[in-house]
Structures are given as C-alpha cells and as structure tokens.
Scaffold this motif. Structure first.
Motif, PDB file in Angstrom:
ATOM      1  N   ASP A   1       0.815  -1.208   0.000  1.00  0.00           N
ATOM      2  CA  ASP A   1       0.000   0.000   0.000  1.00  0.00           C
ATOM      3  C   ASP A   1       0.853   1.265   0.000  1.00  0.00           C
ATOM      4  O   ASP A   1       0.512   2.253  -0.624  1.00  0.00           O
ATOM      5  N   ASP A   2       1.997   1.246   0.700  1.00  0.00           N
ATOM      6  CA  ASP A   2       2.817   2.454   0.816  1.00  0.00           C
ATOM      7  C   ASP A   2       3.483   2.838  -0.498  1.00  0.00           C
ATOM      8  O   ASP A   2       3.962   3.949  -0.661  1.00  0.00           O
ATOM      9  N   ASN A   3       3.480   1.967  -1.480  1.00  0.00           N
ATOM     10  CA  ASN A   3       4.114   2.219  -2.762  1.00  0.00           C
ATOM     11  C   ASN A   3       3.106   2.624  -3.842  1.00  0.00           C
ATOM     12  O   ASN A   3       3.501   3.088  -4.904  1.00  0.00           O
ATOM     13  N   ALA A   4       1.836   2.494  -3.586  1.00  0.00           N
ATOM     14  CA  ALA A   4       0.805   2.688  -4.606  1.00  0.00           C
ATOM     15  C   ALA A   4       0.772   4.114  -5.153  1.00  0.00           C
ATOM     16  O   ALA A   4       0.701   4.312  -6.367  1.00  0.00           O
ATOM     17  N   GLN A   5       0.824   5.113  -4.285  1.00  0.00           N
ATOM     18  CA  GLN A   5       0.777   6.518  -4.734  1.00  0.00           C
ATOM     19  C   GLN A   5       1.929   6.827  -5.683  1.00  0.00           C
ATOM     20  O   GLN A   5       1.745   7.476  -6.707  1.00  0.00           O
ATOM     21  N   ASP A   6       3.135   6.356  -5.326  1.00  0.00           N
ATOM     22  CA  ASP A   6       4.307   6.599  -6.161  1.00  0.00           C
ATOM     23  C   ASP A   6       4.157   5.955  -7.530  1.00  0.00           C
ATOM     24  O   ASP A   6       4.538   6.538  -8.549  1.00  0.00           O
ATOM     25  N   LEU A   7       3.608   4.757  -7.561  1.00  0.00           N
ATOM     26  CA  LEU A   7       3.442   4.061  -8.833  1.00  0.00           C
ATOM     27  C   LEU A   7       2.427   4.772  -9.729  1.00  0.00           C
ATOM     28  O   LEU A   7       2.632   4.875 -10.941  1.00  0.00           O
ATOM     29  N   VAL A   8       1.356   5.279  -9.155  1.00  0.00           N
ATOM     30  CA  VAL A   8       0.368   6.025  -9.945  1.00  0.00           C
ATOM     31  C   VAL A   8       1.015   7.281 -10.522  1.00  0.00           C
ATOM     32  O   VAL A   8       0.839   7.608 -11.701  1.00  0.00           O
ATOM     33  N   GLN A   9       1.809   7.974  -9.718  1.00  0.00           N
ATOM     34  CA  GLN A   9       2.504   9.160 -10.206  1.00  0.00           C
ATOM     35  C   GLN A   9       3.449   8.806 -11.350  1.00  0.00           C
ATOM     36  O   GLN A   9       3.545   9.522 -12.337  1.00  0.00           O
ATOM     37  N   GLN A  10       4.134   7.684 -11.219  1.00  0.00           N
ATOM     38  CA  GLN A  10       5.066   7.245 -12.248  1.00  0.00           C
ATOM     39  C   GLN A  10       4.334   6.930 -13.559  1.00  0.00           C
ATOM     40  O   GLN A  10       4.820   7.255 -14.643  1.00  0.00           O
ATOM     41  N   ILE A  11       3.169   6.325 -13.456  1.00  0.00           N
ATOM     42  CA  ILE A  11       2.378   6.011 -14.653  1.00  0.00           C
ATOM     43  C   ILE A  11       1.993   7.292 -15.384  1.00  0.00           C
ATOM     44  O   ILE A  11       2.144   7.404 -16.601  1.00  0.00           O
ATOM     45  N   PHE A  12       1.503   8.278 -14.637  1.00  0.00           N
ATOM     46  CA  PHE A  12       1.082   9.517 -15.280  1.00  0.00           C
ATOM     47  C   PHE A  12       2.278  10.342 -15.758  1.00  0.00           C
ATOM     48  O   PHE A  12       2.181  11.069 -16.751  1.00  0.00           O
ATOM     49  N   TYR A  13       3.403  10.213 -15.103  1.00  0.00           N
ATOM     50  CA  TYR A  13       4.619  10.870 -15.583  1.00  0.00           C
ATOM     51  C   TYR A  13       5.012  10.298 -16.941  1.00  0.00           C
ATOM     52  O   TYR A  13       5.331  11.032 -17.874  1.00  0.00           O
ATOM     53  N   ARG A  14       4.965   8.984 -17.068  1.00  0.00           N
ATOM     54  CA  ARG A  14       5.287   8.344 -18.351  1.00  0.00           C
ATOM     55  C   ARG A  14       4.283   8.756 -19.421  1.00  0.00           C
ATOM     56  O   ARG A  14       4.655   8.970 -20.572  1.00  0.00           O
ATOM     57  N   LEU A  15       3.023   8.857 -19.048  1.00  0.00           N
ATOM     58  CA  LEU A  15       1.996   9.282 -19.995  1.00  0.00           C
ATOM     59  C   LEU A  15       2.244  10.718 -20.444  1.00  0.00           C
ATOM     60  O   LEU A  15       2.092  11.044 -21.621  1.00  0.00           O
ATOM     61  N   ALA A  16       2.662  11.573 -19.525  1.00  0.00           N
ATOM     62  CA  ALA A  16       2.920  12.973 -19.866  1.00  0.00           C
ATOM     63  C   ALA A  16       4.105  13.117 -20.814  1.00  0.00           C
ATOM     64  O   ALA A  16       4.173  14.077 -21.587  1.00  0.00           O
ATOM     65  N   ARG A  17       5.025  12.178 -20.776  1.00  0.00           N
ATOM     66  CA  ARG A  17       6.206  12.243 -21.639  1.00  0.00           C
ATOM     67  C   ARG A  17       5.922  11.782 -23.067  1.00  0.00           C
ATOM     68  O   ARG A  17       6.748  11.972 -23.946  1.00  0.00           O
ATOM     69  N   LEU A  18       4.763  11.175 -23.306  1.00  0.00           N
ATOM     70  CA  LEU A  18       4.423  10.740 -24.667  1.00  0.00           C
ATOM     71  C   LEU A  18       4.207  11.956 -25.565  1.00  0.00           C
ATOM     72  O   LEU A  18       3.746  13.003 -25.106  1.00  0.00           O
ATOM     73  N   THR A  19       4.496  11.791 -26.831  1.00  0.00           N
ATOM     74  CA  THR A  19       4.217  12.868 -27.779  1.00  0.00           C
ATOM     75  C   THR A  19       2.712  12.922 -28.040  1.00  0.00           C
ATOM     76  O   THR A  19       1.974  11.984 -27.728  1.00  0.00           O
ATOM     77  N   ASP A  20       2.280  14.015 -28.634  1.00  0.00           N
ATOM     78  CA  ASP A  20       0.851  14.150 -28.947  1.00  0.00           C
ATOM     79  C   ASP A  20       0.382  13.044 -29.889  1.00  0.00           C
ATOM     80  O   ASP A  20      -0.716  12.523 -29.737  1.00  0.00           O
ATOM     81  N   ILE A  21       1.220  12.672 -30.825  1.00  0.00           N
ATOM     82  CA  ILE A  21       0.848  11.611 -31.769  1.00  0.00           C
ATOM     83  C   ILE A  21       0.678  10.285 -31.035  1.00  0.00           C
ATOM     84  O   ILE A  21      -0.299   9.559 -31.251  1.00  0.00           O
TER      85      ILE A  21
END
Length: 193
Positions: A56-76
């Motif tokens: 449970d203590d790692n869940a918040q960090d993992l969600v942030q990491q997922i959205f960070y990776r999503l933000a790094r994607l190009t628009d295409i």
C-alpha cells in the motif's frame, strides 16, 4: 481547418510588453487538460488496482510514475491510445512487474533493518562489534562521491554487470571499473576506521 481571424484590437493591446504570461501559455492546454481529466477520472481505480497487487505504501508513487510516463508521450503517441482506461491498467501491470523484478534482483525480501535483528550469537561482544563495523561501512559508503557510490551499489547490491552499468550511465566500461576500484579501495581503507 480554418482559424477565426483576430478581433479588431491587436494582440499587443491584449498582452502588454511587461505583463506576465498566463499559465495557459506555458503548457499546451490540450495536453494539460487531457492529463488532468485522465488523472481525476482514473486515479482512484489505479490505486485500487495497484493496492490489490503490491504494498500500500508504494501505490501513490506508482500512480505518479504512470502519469509521468503518460505525460512524456508525444501528442501523436497519446492520440493513438484508443482506450485510456485499458492503457493505464496495462501500464500499471507492467510497472508492477518491473518493480517485482527489481526487488527480486536486489533480494529486497531478504533485507532487514539491523535494529530488527536480535543478537543471537553466544558471543554478544562479537555481535556488537559486527554491528558497529556495519555502521562504519554504511558511513564510509555515504562519504563516497555520488556517482562512485551509485556504481558500487548497482554492481554489488543490484547485481548489474559493468557493461550494464556503463550502458545505463552512458560511461565507458573502463570508467565504471575505475569507479569500482576507487570505491573498493576507499571502503577497504575506512573499514576499521
């Protein structure tokens, strides 16, 4: 696509030379708005998904990491995602799998805090000396230069080869070997200090 013409007043009249730029000009609105909507919509579901499969203590960090990776994607790349919920769930599963592999590689399940381990030796003095030596070793590790410490720990703790470390850091294998030699020599000198 046809753009609407500017109103009669020019852009210079709307934003003067010394005026600060509004936040919308710093981040593309479509990217920020889309990510914000996705985050608000899917955050709680991702947290539940991850908490069922990891600590449970790692869940918040993992969600942030997922959205960070999503933000790094190009628009295409972002436009190619047909089902965002399925994409995010797959990304969470992949990230959990990567975390599990790294933990296994580091043997994280075997690591214990030194204060949690009871001294079980018949010779309590020898056990205390061993614990003291471990503290001195940790202090010496902390005094290493950050790059040298990172390379030493990646090799000795995480189990990476010199070639893997060189690839990950962008250094040559000879430079990695030099850092390892420095670290070992330094720790050897300060082992009993």
């Amino acid at each position: 696509m046809r753009l609407n013409p500017l109103p009669d007043h020019s852009l210079d009249e709307v934003v003067a030379e010394g005026d600060p730029l509004p936040p919308e000009d710093r981040v593309p609105a479509s990217k920020a708005g889309c990510l914000d909507t996705l985050y608000r919509t899917h955050r709680d579901g991702l947290l539940r998904f991850i908490r069922r499969r990891a600590r449970d203590d790692n869940a918040q960090d993992l969600v942030q990491q997922i959205f960070y990776r999503l933000a790094r994607l190009t628009d295409i790349e972002r436009r190619r995602i047909a089902a965002p919920a399925a994409y995010l769930k797959r990304a969470a599963g992949n990230l959990l799998r990567d975390e599990a592999r790294q933990a296994e590689r580091r043997s994280a399940h075997l690591h214990l805090c030194e204060d949690d381990v009871e001294l079980q030796s018949r010779d309590q003095l020898a056990a205390l000396e061993a614990r003291d030596r471990l503290r001195r070793l940790e202090a010496a590790l902390a005094r290493l230069k950050p790059r040298t410490r990172e390379i030493f720990l990646a090799h000795r703790i995480d189990g990476y080869s010199h070639a893997e470390i060189a690839h990950r850091t962008g250094l040559s294998i000879k430079t990695v070997e030099m850092h390892m030699t420095r670290a070992i020599a330094y720790l050897d000198r300060h082992r009993d200090a």
